[in-house]
Design a protein around this motif. Sequence first.
Motif, PDB file in Angstrom:
ATOM      1  N   ASP A 114      -1.768   3.815 -12.165  1.00  0.00           N
ATOM      2  CA  ASP A 114      -2.596   4.146 -11.534  1.00  0.00           C
ATOM      3  C   ASP A 114      -1.719   3.749 -10.117  1.00  0.00           C
ATOM      4  OD1 ASP A 114      -5.471   3.311 -12.004  1.00  0.00           O
ATOM      5  OD2 ASP A 114      -5.367   1.207 -11.548  1.00  0.00           O
ATOM      6  N   VAL A 115      -0.576   3.626 -10.616  1.00  0.00           N
ATOM      7  CA  VAL A 115       0.309   4.031  -9.546  1.00  0.00           C
ATOM      8  C   VAL A 115       1.488   5.462  -9.103  1.00  0.00           C
ATOM      9  CG1 VAL A 115       3.163   3.612  -8.719  1.00  0.00           C
ATOM     10  CG2 VAL A 115       1.271   1.273  -9.420  1.00  0.00           C
TER      11      VAL A 115
ATOM     12  N   HIS B  39      -7.433  17.908  -6.430  1.00  0.00           N
ATOM     13  CA  HIS B  39      -6.498  17.087  -5.785  1.00  0.00           C
ATOM     14  C   HIS B  39      -5.296  18.471  -6.128  1.00  0.00           C
ATOM     15  CE1 HIS B  39      -7.936  13.687  -7.002  1.00  0.00           C
ATOM     16  NE2 HIS B  39      -7.877  14.263  -8.043  1.00  0.00           N
TER      17      HIS B  39
ATOM     18  N   ASN C  55      -2.538  14.431   2.028  1.00  0.00           N
ATOM     19  CA  ASN C  55      -2.138  12.612   2.058  1.00  0.00           C
ATOM     20  C   ASN C  55      -0.723  12.974   2.181  1.00  0.00           C
ATOM     21  OD1 ASN C  55      -4.353  11.623   2.131  1.00  0.00           O
ATOM     22  ND2 ASN C  55      -4.504  11.283  -0.230  1.00  0.00           N
TER      23      ASN C  55
ATOM     24  N   ARG D 133      -0.496   7.999 -10.250  1.00  0.00           N
ATOM     25  CA  ARG D 133      -1.573   8.438  -9.385  1.00  0.00           C
ATOM     26  C   ARG D 133      -2.169   8.541  -7.584  1.00  0.00           C
ATOM     27  NH1 ARG D 133      -4.930   6.833 -13.832  1.00  0.00           N
ATOM     28  NH2 ARG D 133      -4.108   8.661 -15.606  1.00  0.00           N
ATOM     29  N   GLU D 134      -1.839   7.088  -7.125  1.00  0.00           N
ATOM     30  CA  GLU D 134      -1.615   6.532  -5.515  1.00  0.00           C
ATOM     31  C   GLU D 134      -0.615   7.952  -5.185  1.00  0.00           C
ATOM     32  OE1 GLU D 134      -2.164   3.250  -2.850  1.00  0.00           O
ATOM     33  OE2 GLU D 134      -1.911   2.696  -5.301  1.00  0.00           O
TER      34      GLU D 134
ATOM     35  N   ARG E 274       0.800  -1.527  -0.219  1.00  0.00           N
ATOM     36  CA  ARG E 274       0.240  -0.003   0.059  1.00  0.00           C
ATOM     37  C   ARG E 274       0.941   1.564  -0.294  1.00  0.00           C
ATOM     38  NH1 ARG E 274      -4.850   1.601   0.576  1.00  0.00           N
ATOM     39  NH2 ARG E 274      -5.726   4.089   1.505  1.00  0.00           N
ATOM     40  N   HIS E 275       0.643   2.358  -0.689  1.00  0.00           N
ATOM     41  CA  HIS E 275       1.219   3.636  -1.102  1.00  0.00           C
ATOM     42  C   HIS E 275       1.042   4.834  -0.362  1.00  0.00           C
ATOM     43  CE1 HIS E 275       2.581   1.091  -4.173  1.00  0.00           C
ATOM     44  NE2 HIS E 275       1.826   1.026  -5.048  1.00  0.00           N
ATOM     45  N   THR E 276       1.526   5.518  -0.254  1.00  0.00           N
ATOM     46  CA  THR E 276       1.057   7.327   0.473  1.00  0.00           C
ATOM     47  C   THR E 276       1.767   7.960  -0.324  1.00  0.00           C
ATOM     48  OG1 THR E 276       1.991   5.690   2.713  1.00  0.00           O
ATOM     49  CG2 THR E 276       0.704   7.975   2.280  1.00  0.00           C
ATOM     50  N   ALA E 277       0.007   8.776  -0.290  1.00  0.00           N
ATOM     51  CA  ALA E 277       0.262   9.961  -1.270  1.00  0.00           C
ATOM     52  C   ALA E 277       1.102  11.108  -0.899  1.00  0.00           C
ATOM     53  CB  ALA E 277      -1.477  10.336  -1.782  1.00  0.00           C
TER      54      ALA E 277
END
Length: 333
Positions: A40-41, A93, A13, A43-44, A5-8
Motif C-alpha cells: 500500500d505504501v 496510472h 500526482n 503504490r501510494e 499522509r503521502h503525496t504520490a
Amino acid sequence: MSSTRHTALSGANHPEAGASGRGAGGTESIEAQSPREWADVIREVYGGLDVMARTQQPFKGVLIRRSLDRLQTVELRISPQFYQRTASLAKQHPSEDLFVTMIVEGQALVVQDGRSCELNAGDFVFVEGQRPYSVILGKASRLIDFAWSQHGVGLSWNERRQVTARTFSAKSPIGRWLSPALLGLHEMEEGVSEFGAARLADGIACLLVTAALELTSPNGPADRWRQQYDEMVRFIKRNIDDPDLSADSLVENFFMSGRSVHRIFAKFGTTPAAIIRDMRLEEARRMMLSRAYQTQSVSFIASQLGFSSLQVFSRAFRAKYGVGPKRYRLEHQ
C-alpha cells in the motif's frame, strides 16, 4: 504503519508544486509491518506498481522520503522483493517521472525497454515511469530513487529510451564521483537555502544528463559498433527459442569471424553467451508467469528455451533472480 499522509511521486500526482521552496528539510519516514501494508505504501508513493515480497523471509520495509526543490528522493530499506510496472498499469496510472535508481547496499536487476542490467553497491540506472519496467531484489537491499519530471531533464524521448536499464558503474570515471554526490544529496539534512536547493537539484540533473549522454554520444568509442551490436541482439531475441543459438549462429548469419563477433560484444561489456543466457532466463520467467504456460512444468519451459537440463536452468535462474524457478513461480502466481 505511519499515519502520515503521502503525496504520490508519479504522474499527475507528482509533488513538484508542493515541494518547491521547501529547501532541503522536507523529510518523512514510514515503516510497514507486513508485506500488505508495504505494498500500500509503495503504490501510494509510486502509483501503479505491483509489489511482491518473499514472505518466507523476515519482512522489512522502511521508506524515507526527502524533497530538494523539484527533486524528490525516496530511500527504501527492504527485504527481497519484486516490483513490476506492467503496460496496463502504466496506462491506468500515467507517469511523467524519470528515475535514477541507486543501490547503496545489496543488489538489483532492472529490466526496461528490452534490456536488463545488474546493479551492485554504488551503481545507478535510469528508469522511466512512463513505460513498463521491473526491479528484482534478490537479497535485503538499500536503494535510493531520485525522481524528476522527464520534462525537467534535458533528454529527448529517443535519448531516454537509449539510456534506461543500462548500468552506470560506481567504478567508472563518472560513477566514482557522481555516486557519492547522489548519496550525499539524499542524506543532506540542513544548511541549504531555498535558492541553493533549487540550484543543486538543477545541477545534479545536468550532471546526470551528461552521464546519460556519454552512453549515446556519437563521439563514443563504441558508437560505430552500435548498429551491428543492436542487429545481433535483435537476431538473438528473434531466435531465443532455438536450442542451437550461439555465437556461431551470429558468425554464420552476419558473415563475420568469431573473433569479430566477440570483439563487438566486448565493446559493450558483455558476450554473446551472456546475452543469450539473460534473454532465455527472462523469457523463461515470463513464460512461467503466463497463463498460456500455467499447466506446463518448469522442466518443459527450460527445454523449450534450449537449456540442456533442469539443473543447469535452475542454477542459472537462481544466480540471476536470487531464488530457484519453482519457488519463484509459486511465490508470484
